[in-house]
Enzyme design. Structure first.
Site, PDB file in Angstrom:
ATOM      1  N   PHE A  99      41.653  16.128  37.599  1.00  0.00           N
ATOM      2  CA  PHE A  99      42.738  15.366  38.556  1.00  0.00           C
ATOM      3  C   PHE A  99      43.702  16.336  38.893  1.00  0.00           C
ATOM      4  O   PHE A  99      44.379  16.019  39.970  1.00  0.00           O
ATOM      5  CB  PHE A  99      43.100  14.005  37.813  1.00  0.00           C
ATOM      6  CG  PHE A  99      44.324  14.507  36.897  1.00  0.00           C
ATOM      7  CD1 PHE A  99      45.536  14.785  37.244  1.00  0.00           C
ATOM      8  CD2 PHE A  99      43.767  14.518  35.453  1.00  0.00           C
ATOM      9  CE1 PHE A  99      46.501  15.177  36.168  1.00  0.00           C
ATOM     10  CE2 PHE A  99      44.674  14.887  34.412  1.00  0.00           C
ATOM     11  CZ  PHE A  99      45.907  15.349  34.812  1.00  0.00           C
TER      12      PHE A  99
ATOM     13  N   LYS B 290      31.555  15.714  41.822  1.00  0.00           N
ATOM     14  CA  LYS B 290      31.659  14.465  41.131  1.00  0.00           C
ATOM     15  C   LYS B 290      33.258  14.814  40.922  1.00  0.00           C
ATOM     16  O   LYS B 290      33.733  15.550  39.827  1.00  0.00           O
ATOM     17  CB  LYS B 290      30.911  14.296  40.006  1.00  0.00           C
ATOM     18  CG  LYS B 290      30.979  12.922  39.307  1.00  0.00           C
ATOM     19  CD  LYS B 290      32.114  12.083  39.015  1.00  0.00           C
ATOM     20  CE  LYS B 290      32.639  12.687  37.868  1.00  0.00           C
ATOM     21  NZ  LYS B 290      34.291  11.730  37.518  1.00  0.00           N
TER      22      LYS B 290
ATOM     23  N   GLU C  82      37.997  10.379  39.040  1.00  0.00           N
ATOM     24  CA  GLU C  82      38.033   9.046  39.261  1.00  0.00           C
ATOM     25  C   GLU C  82      39.510   8.952  39.746  1.00  0.00           C
ATOM     26  O   GLU C  82      39.836   7.896  40.393  1.00  0.00           O
ATOM     27  CB  GLU C  82      37.502   7.961  38.699  1.00  0.00           C
ATOM     28  CG  GLU C  82      37.870   8.012  37.218  1.00  0.00           C
ATOM     29  CD  GLU C  82      36.939   8.736  36.121  1.00  0.00           C
ATOM     30  OE1 GLU C  82      36.889   8.682  35.121  1.00  0.00           O
ATOM     31  OE2 GLU C  82      36.607  10.009  36.720  1.00  0.00           O
ATOM     32  N   ARG C  83      40.387   9.560  39.445  1.00  0.00           N
ATOM     33  CA  ARG C  83      41.826   9.490  39.429  1.00  0.00           C
ATOM     34  C   ARG C  83      42.172  10.040  40.981  1.00  0.00           C
ATOM     35  O   ARG C  83      43.215   9.339  41.311  1.00  0.00           O
ATOM     36  CB  ARG C  83      42.689  10.067  38.502  1.00  0.00           C
ATOM     37  CG  ARG C  83      42.474   9.554  37.007  1.00  0.00           C
ATOM     38  CD  ARG C  83      43.195  10.339  36.147  1.00  0.00           C
ATOM     39  NE  ARG C  83      42.776   9.965  34.759  1.00  0.00           N
ATOM     40  CZ  ARG C  83      43.273  10.650  33.699  1.00  0.00           C
ATOM     41  NH1 ARG C  83      43.750  11.802  33.511  1.00  0.00           N
ATOM     42  NH2 ARG C  83      43.028  10.234  32.445  1.00  0.00           N
TER      43      ARG C  83
ATOM     44  N   SER D  73      39.332  19.150  30.258  1.00  0.00           N
ATOM     45  CA  SER D  73      39.731  19.497  28.884  1.00  0.00           C
ATOM     46  C   SER D  73      38.588  20.234  27.940  1.00  0.00           C
ATOM     47  O   SER D  73      37.415  20.112  28.483  1.00  0.00           O
ATOM     48  CB  SER D  73      40.264  18.232  28.301  1.00  0.00           C
ATOM     49  OG  SER D  73      38.943  17.307  28.123  1.00  0.00           O
TER      50      SER D  73
ATOM     51  N   CYS E 291      45.992  23.875  34.049  1.00  0.00           N
ATOM     52  CA  CYS E 291      45.546  24.482  32.621  1.00  0.00           C
ATOM     53  C   CYS E 291      46.039  25.945  32.458  1.00  0.00           C
ATOM     54  O   CYS E 291      46.108  26.391  31.463  1.00  0.00           O
ATOM     55  CB  CYS E 291      43.928  24.610  32.928  1.00  0.00           C
ATOM     56  SG  CYS E 291      43.704  25.527  34.299  1.00  0.00           S
TER      57      CYS E 291
ATOM     58  N   GLU F 258      47.043  21.219  23.273  1.00  0.00           N
ATOM     59  CA  GLU F 258      47.440  21.532  24.717  1.00  0.00           C
ATOM     60  C   GLU F 258      48.003  19.931  24.862  1.00  0.00           C
ATOM     61  O   GLU F 258      47.366  19.013  24.958  1.00  0.00           O
ATOM     62  CB  GLU F 258      46.427  21.585  25.812  1.00  0.00           C
ATOM     63  CG  GLU F 258      46.654  21.700  27.226  1.00  0.00           C
ATOM     64  CD  GLU F 258      45.544  21.799  28.247  1.00  0.00           C
ATOM     65  OE1 GLU F 258      45.600  22.432  29.161  1.00  0.00           O
ATOM     66  OE2 GLU F 258      44.501  21.167  27.821  1.00  0.00           O
TER      67      GLU F 258
END
Length: 511
Positions: free
Chosen positions: A155, A179, A182-183, A232, A287, A389
């Site tokens: 996202f 893909k 979805e956010r 993640s 990240c 994290e």
């Protein structure tokens, strides 16, 4: 009119068309700056994913056999469209991710670097050729696309990461299924329109929206040849283990705990400014964001914290519609709650608050998912906030006595994405570069993320698999090599059967 009635229903993008989802499952897409639902995204069924893969599989041979120059023409037109539609893309990114306009623009520009690298695909696809390696045999190599490949994006970079993990895959001749998170699905669908306008054949580019069900089908389907993932660390490990179990090539990029070493000889004013942007930009949802500072020497630690406290007090958090804000909200209410839990736990474990951002002023008058900048000190390596994290604006300062202790702390951490040192000492910088066990290293550079033509990738549990994002390794990851040995015998050669292992002996003429 209710929020639900205002929210638009999104589609998939399959075989060159917007396709309405048939699943009864939908996920809300929020505007993080307001907390409002702006869209509902369909979560694809297993059968929908399978159908999309089959259409991509049918489109692949035609795209693979298209001349590389023609493929690059499409990629170049796509690049031009990205530039032409930049302002609209910024609007989309800001609305569904909460980023400031400046940050969204920077994301697009970095994404275009990956498209630029993809335009160099003809150079990346060149093989090697050797004349007469022995016995009048010429040997050469050729690179071919893999087939249908899947790219799964996070996202936090709705445009940059999809461009980074798909552009080269398209250019070298694969059919790509993206893909998105979805956010933030609206950005990916907008990219689909630009690919279509650029002339990409139907089926070569697919966007399938979904959650774990869709991901699992991509991981397990025999027609998917490779997976590129960013997200993640726990999910990256799952993607890698599941994908490789099903005999796929996988590059899975996970999280990072990226530290900035602050040496006593560093200019603390400049270093603090670098820390602010690298640590709190994009609400720390990168990240490669700096997770914390490791200050060498008690005096360095004390002075650095005091400078940061003063500067953090002047940071402004708010909506992207305000040009004066430094960063916006985090992505969801759940993310906000999780970040606050990490801060509370750190305090329970003995850390101290230098700056408390848990209740910024704007949060009292907004339903947006806002957190201010938090700074914790007296943090020890055994604390959860040091080990894990935190994907939000909660940053830490750790004190050590020597550079070696700082290096050891970082090398002992399970994550190894990015790291940087601020110093005016060449010997210290050299020791740091040589001994640090991290994939992306900076010296007086706040965020050591490579440009688009250098390879991106962390070490240890920040990356699973041997592929890279950005750079020439993108071409290698999305292609397979074929080595060909070729000889054209003439009437004068001895064709006597030989049972010896093939060697580079010269061909003997007939007697």
């Amino acid at each position: 009119m209710t929020v639900e009635q205002k929210a638009k229903t999104l589609t998939h993008f399959i075989n060159g068309e917007e396709v309405i989802g048939v699943s009864s499952r939908y996920s809300d897409v929020f505007n993080p700056s307001t907390g409002e639902v702006i869209a509902q995204v369909p979560l694809a069924t297993k059968e929908e994913v399978q159908d999309a893969i089959e259409l991509a599989k049918k489109a692949y041979p035609g795209w693979k056999n298209t001349a590389i120059g023609k493929r690059v023409e499409v990629v170049y037109r796509f690049r031009q469209l990205l530039v032409e539609h930049q302002e609209k893309l910024i609007d989309v990114i800001c609305e569904e991710s909460g980023k400031t306009r400046e940050d969204a623009k920077g994301e697009i520009l970095r994404g275009i670097e990956s498209v630029d690298m993809a335009i160099s695909a003809p150079q990346m696809l060149k093989g090697e050729y050797s004349v007469n390696v022995g016995g009048n045999i010429n040997a050469y190599s050729a690179k071919s696309p893999l087939g249908v490949v899947a790219c799964i994006a996070p996202f936090n970079f709705p445009v940059m990461v999809p461009l980074a993990i798909t552009s080269m895959a398209v250019a070298v001749g694969n059919a790509v299924i993206l893909k998105p998170s979805e956010r933030v699905p609206i950005s990916a669908l907008y990219l689909s329109k630009l690919w279509k306008e650029a002339g990409l054949p139907n089926g070569v580019w697919t966007v399938i929206n979904g959650d774990k069900d869709a991901v699992n089908e991509l991981l397990e389907n025999d027609n998917i040849q490779a997976i590129s993932f960013v997200g993640s660390t726990p999910v990256a490990e799952y993607i890698y283990q599941t994908g490789t179990k099903h005999n796929k090539r996988v590059a899975a990029f996970g999280g990072g705990k990226n530290f900035m070493i602050v040496m006593p000889d560093a200019n603390l004013e400049q270093t603090a400014n670098a820390f602010l942007g690298a640590a709190y930009g994009a609400a720390s949802q990168r990240c490669m964001a700096i997770s914390g500072a490791i200050a060498v020497g008690a005096d360095t630690e004390k002075k650095f914290i005091e400078i940061l406290k003063e500067k953090i007090a002047n940071l402004k958090v708010g909506p992207y519609t305000d040009p004066e804000v430094d960063f916006g909200p985090v992505i969801t209410k759940q993310s906000k709650e999780n970040i606050i839990k990490h801060i509370d736990l750190a305090l329970e474990e003995g850390a101290s608050l230098a700056v408390d951002g848990r209740k910024p002023e704007i949060s009292e008058n907004s339903n947006g998912f806002y957190l201010g900048a938090t700074l914790l000190h007296n943090v020890k390596p055994e604390m959860t906030i040091f080990k894990e994290e935190v994907f939000g604006p909660a940053r830490i300062v750790v004190g050590v006595e020597t550079l070696q202790q700082a290096i050891d702390l970082i090398n002992d951490h399970e994550l190894g994405n990015g790291v940087t040192i601020f110093t005016n000492s060449g010997p210290a910088a050299r020791k740091f570069q040589e001994e640090i066990e991290v994939g992306m290293v900076g010296v007086n550079v706040p965020i050591p993320i490579p440009v688009g033509y250098h390879n991106f990738g962390g070490w240890k549990r920040s990356k699973f698999g041997e592929g890279h994002m950005f750079g020439p390794d993108q071409a290698r990851f999305f292609t397979k090599a074929k080595t060909i040995s070729e000889r054209w015998p003439d009437e004068t050669e001895d064709t006597t059967t030989s049972f010896a292992f093939p060697s580079n002996d010269e061909i003997k003429p007939k007697e």
